[in-house]
Write a protein that holds these residues in place. Sequence first.
Motif, mmCIF file in Angstrom:
data_model
loop_
_atom_site.group_PDB
_atom_site.id
_atom_site.type_symbol
_atom_site.label_atom_id
_atom_site.label_comp_id
_atom_site.label_asym_id
_atom_site.label_seq_id
_atom_site.Cartn_x
_atom_site.Cartn_y
_atom_site.Cartn_z
ATOM 1 N N ARG A 168 10.266 1.578 4.131
ATOM 2 C CA ARG A 168 9.993 0.343 3.413
ATOM 3 C C ARG A 168 10.491 0.414 1.965
ATOM 4 O O ARG A 168 10.440 1.463 1.323
ATOM 5 C CB ARG A 168 8.496 0.048 3.421
ATOM 6 C CG ARG A 168 7.926 -0.212 4.806
ATOM 7 C CD ARG A 168 6.464 -0.570 4.760
ATOM 8 N NE ARG A 168 5.638 0.564 4.306
ATOM 9 C CZ ARG A 168 4.322 0.533 4.158
ATOM 10 N NH1 ARG A 168 3.681 -0.604 4.413
ATOM 11 N NH2 ARG A 168 3.659 1.584 3.768
ATOM 12 N N LEU A 169 10.952 -0.717 1.475
ATOM 13 C CA LEU A 169 11.377 -0.816 0.083
ATOM 14 C C LEU A 169 10.247 -0.423 -0.855
ATOM 15 O O LEU A 169 10.482 0.202 -1.894
ATOM 16 C CB LEU A 169 11.845 -2.249 -0.208
ATOM 17 C CG LEU A 169 12.159 -2.608 -1.663
ATOM 18 C CD1 LEU A 169 13.235 -1.705 -2.242
ATOM 19 C CD2 LEU A 169 12.582 -4.072 -1.753
ATOM 20 N N SER A 170 9.019 -0.747 -0.492
ATOM 21 C CA SER A 170 7.876 -0.400 -1.339
ATOM 22 C C SER A 170 7.709 1.104 -1.488
ATOM 23 O O SER A 170 7.204 1.585 -2.509
ATOM 24 C CB SER A 170 6.591 -1.009 -0.761
ATOM 25 O OG SER A 170 6.390 -0.579 0.578
ATOM 26 N N ASP A 171 8.133 1.866 -0.481
ATOM 27 C CA ASP A 171 8.015 3.328 -0.543
ATOM 28 C C ASP A 171 9.135 3.969 -1.353
ATOM 29 O O ASP A 171 8.992 5.086 -1.851
ATOM 30 C CB ASP A 171 8.027 3.926 0.865
ATOM 31 C CG ASP A 171 6.837 3.489 1.700
ATOM 32 O OD1 ASP A 171 5.774 3.229 1.105
ATOM 33 O OD2 ASP A 171 6.974 3.390 2.933
ATOM 34 N N VAL A 220 10.819 -5.155 3.832
ATOM 35 C CA VAL A 220 12.249 -4.872 3.745
ATOM 36 C C VAL A 220 12.469 -3.395 4.056
ATOM 37 O O VAL A 220 11.930 -2.519 3.376
ATOM 38 C CB VAL A 220 12.804 -5.201 2.346
ATOM 39 C CG1 VAL A 220 14.284 -4.859 2.260
ATOM 40 C CG2 VAL A 220 12.565 -6.672 2.014
ATOM 41 N N MET A 221 13.248 -3.106 5.091
ATOM 42 C CA MET A 221 13.499 -1.733 5.500
ATOM 43 C C MET A 221 14.849 -1.263 4.956
ATOM 44 O O MET A 221 15.835 -2.005 5.004
ATOM 45 C CB MET A 221 13.490 -1.628 7.021
ATOM 46 C CG MET A 221 12.210 -2.128 7.686
ATOM 47 S SD MET A 221 10.730 -1.235 7.127
ATOM 48 C CE MET A 221 11.079 0.388 7.796
ATOM 49 N N LEU A 222 14.854 -0.021 4.434
ATOM 50 C CA LEU A 222 16.065 0.538 3.836
ATOM 51 C C LEU A 222 16.447 1.851 4.503
ATOM 52 O O LEU A 222 15.582 2.597 4.974
ATOM 53 C CB LEU A 222 15.858 0.810 2.343
ATOM 54 C CG LEU A 222 15.447 -0.332 1.418
ATOM 55 C CD1 LEU A 222 15.297 0.195 -0.004
ATOM 56 C CD2 LEU A 222 16.453 -1.463 1.473
ATOM 57 N N ASP A 223 17.756 2.126 4.503
ATOM 58 C CA ASP A 223 18.230 3.459 4.859
ATOM 59 C C ASP A 223 17.871 4.394 3.705
ATOM 60 O O ASP A 223 18.201 4.118 2.558
ATOM 61 C CB ASP A 223 19.735 3.439 5.076
ATOM 62 C CG ASP A 223 20.277 4.793 5.479
ATOM 63 O OD1 ASP A 223 20.450 5.649 4.569
ATOM 64 O OD2 ASP A 223 20.546 5.001 6.671
ATOM 65 N N GLU A 224 17.161 5.457 4.002
ATOM 66 C CA GLU A 224 16.652 6.321 2.930
ATOM 67 C C GLU A 224 17.776 6.977 2.138
ATOM 68 O O GLU A 224 17.627 7.241 0.937
ATOM 69 C CB GLU A 224 15.733 7.393 3.521
ATOM 70 C CG GLU A 224 14.969 8.183 2.480
ATOM 71 C CD GLU A 224 13.862 9.027 3.074
ATOM 72 O OE1 GLU A 224 13.144 9.676 2.290
ATOM 73 O OE2 GLU A 224 13.702 9.038 4.312
ATOM 74 N N SER A 257 0.840 -1.192 0.000
ATOM 75 C CA SER A 257 0.000 0.000 0.000
ATOM 76 C C SER A 257 0.874 1.239 0.000
ATOM 77 O O SER A 257 1.900 1.283 0.660
ATOM 78 C CB SER A 257 -0.903 0.009 1.244
ATOM 79 O OG SER A 257 -1.613 1.212 1.339
ATOM 80 N N THR A 258 0.437 2.221 -0.736
ATOM 81 C CA THR A 258 1.190 3.473 -0.767
ATOM 82 C C THR A 258 0.452 4.576 -0.028
ATOM 83 O O THR A 258 0.833 5.721 -0.077
ATOM 84 C CB THR A 258 1.411 3.912 -2.226
ATOM 85 O OG1 THR A 258 0.139 4.021 -2.884
ATOM 86 C CG2 THR A 258 2.256 2.888 -2.963
ATOM 87 N N ARG A 259 -0.620 4.205 0.666
ATOM 88 C CA ARG A 259 -1.366 5.209 1.415
ATOM 89 C C ARG A 259 -0.562 5.682 2.617
ATOM 90 O O ARG A 259 0.159 4.914 3.246
ATOM 91 C CB ARG A 259 -2.688 4.617 1.897
ATOM 92 C CG ARG A 259 -3.701 4.385 0.787
ATOM 93 C CD ARG A 259 -4.924 3.696 1.312
ATOM 94 N NE ARG A 259 -4.620 2.321 1.700
ATOM 95 C CZ ARG A 259 -5.492 1.519 2.305
ATOM 96 N NH1 ARG A 259 -6.684 1.956 2.601
ATOM 97 N NH2 ARG A 259 -5.160 0.282 2.610
ATOM 98 N N ALA A 260 -0.731 6.928 2.957
ATOM 99 C CA ALA A 260 -0.033 7.476 4.110
ATOM 100 C C ALA A 260 -0.605 6.889 5.382
ATOM 101 O O ALA A 260 -1.782 6.545 5.450
ATOM 102 C CB ALA A 260 -0.192 9.005 4.121
ATOM 103 N N HIS A 270 12.915 5.182 -6.447
ATOM 104 C CA HIS A 270 14.103 6.024 -6.285
ATOM 105 C C HIS A 270 15.383 5.188 -6.185
ATOM 106 O O HIS A 270 16.421 5.698 -5.770
ATOM 107 C CB HIS A 270 13.971 6.884 -5.023
ATOM 108 C CG HIS A 270 12.723 7.717 -4.990
ATOM 109 N ND1 HIS A 270 12.547 8.828 -5.781
ATOM 110 C CD2 HIS A 270 11.579 7.568 -4.268
ATOM 111 C CE1 HIS A 270 11.352 9.354 -5.542
ATOM 112 N NE2 HIS A 270 10.750 8.604 -4.628
ATOM 113 N N ILE A 271 15.297 3.918 -6.566
ATOM 114 C CA ILE A 271 16.430 3.012 -6.427
ATOM 115 C C ILE A 271 17.031 2.712 -7.796
ATOM 116 O O ILE A 271 16.318 2.351 -8.734
ATOM 117 C CB ILE A 271 15.987 1.701 -5.744
ATOM 118 C CG1 ILE A 271 15.555 1.997 -4.307
ATOM 119 C CG2 ILE A 271 17.111 0.669 -5.762
ATOM 120 C CD1 ILE A 271 14.976 0.798 -3.593
ATOM 121 N N SER A 272 18.336 2.863 -7.915
ATOM 122 C CA SER A 272 19.029 2.580 -9.168
ATOM 123 C C SER A 272 19.215 1.075 -9.346
ATOM 124 O O SER A 272 19.025 0.296 -8.410
ATOM 125 C CB SER A 272 20.393 3.271 -9.182
ATOM 126 O OG SER A 272 21.253 2.699 -8.208
#
Length: 361
Positions: free
Chosen positions: A158-161, A265-269, A25-28, A165-167
Motif C-alpha cells: 500500500r502507498l500508505s506503507d 493504492v498498491m505500489l511495486d515496492e 493504519s500502520t498496524r501490522a 520512502h517515496i521521492s
Amino acid sequence: MHLPPLDVAVYPVVTMSHGRHGGRSTRAPSVVSNTSSSSSASSTTCVSPDFSSIQKVIRNVFRSPRITIQQVERLQGHLHQVYISRLADGSSLCLKCPPSYNTRLMRHEKHGLETERKTLEFLHEYTSLPVPQLIKYDSHGGSFGSAFLLMTLIPGRRLSDLSSHISSSQKAAIDRTLGAYVRNLSALSATQFGPTHRVFAKKGNSSWREAFLALLESSLRDAEDMLVTVPYDSVRYYIGKHSHLLDEVTEPRLVSFDVCEPDNVMLDEATKQVTGLVGFSNVVWGDPLMSGGIADGSDAFFEGFGQCPTRSGGTKARLLMYTAYRAVVRIVAHHYRPHSDTDELDARRELTYALNDLAQM
C-alpha cells in the motif's frame, strides 16, 4: 488551534430529498491461527471468521478439497473485515467480509460489499484498469454464515506503507498515474444518478441534484442519530441555495470517493510504480468533480487527468458543496468510530470554510 468563525447566518431549513442510503493504519496485520474456534455470524455483520471457516469457503468456491491455506492475515484499519489468504501453491487471495457485529454503520456504508461487487464486474467488462478480479460474491454466505467477496490479490504494498520512502519524482509519477486512472473511471457512464446498488437495480435518480441532496441528507441524519453538533441549518440552507447548479451535470459518471486514498493504492515496492487499485465499496454515479483526488490533486495528478477544473462560477460552487459533504461525512464517521484516524478538527475547519465561501457567492 481554533476553528475559523462561521460568518453565515442561520436561515430557515430548506426541505431536501431524503435518501436511504465508506483510515489509514500502520498496524501490522494480525494472523488468524488455524486453531481458532468457530463463531456464528449474521448476513449483514459478522464476527471474525476463523482459519478453518476461511479455508472451507475457499475450497467450496474452487470445489477442491485439496486446496491448502498456509496462513491468513487480517488487514487492520479497514471498515470491512479484510483477510489475505496465502495458499500452499504460492498464490494469494483476498477475502472481504462485512464489518464486525459491533460496528455501527452510516447509511451510505450499508451496501459496501454489493457496491464493490457490481463496480468490479463493471470495471472488468468496460476497462482494463488494474483492479482485483472478482472470484465469488455471496450475499448470504451459506454455511460460512456471512456475506463475502473473494477476489484476486493485487501485487505490491500500500502507498500508505511506503509513503516515507517515496521521492518527489516518484510521487509525481504516482499522482500522474492516478490522474489517468480517475479520468478512465469518470469516463464510464450510466443511465441514472445515485448509489451503485440503487442504479444497478434501476432505482436511481433522474437528476444529480436529487441524488446528491439525498446523499447529503442521509449523512445529516446519521449526524442527528448520534447527536453530533454540526451547523445543520447552514449546511441545508447554503447547499440548497446553490443546488440548482448541480443540474449542470446531465450525464451520470462513475465517482469513486476513495480511489486515491493511500490505503487503496498498491505500489511495486522496488520501482514505486502503481500496480493497482483496491477499495471500491464507496462508489456512486454522479459528477466527476466529486471523484477522489480531484479536491486536492497535484499538478501531476491533473496532468494525468487531462485538465484542471476551473475554480469559478458553477464549477466552484459544486466543488464547495462536495467539500462540505465530505466534511460532514468525516465528522460523523469520527463519532461512529472514535478510534479511527479521522481528523475531526480538520473536517470541521473544511466545512466552515466551504460554507463561508458558499455564503459569499
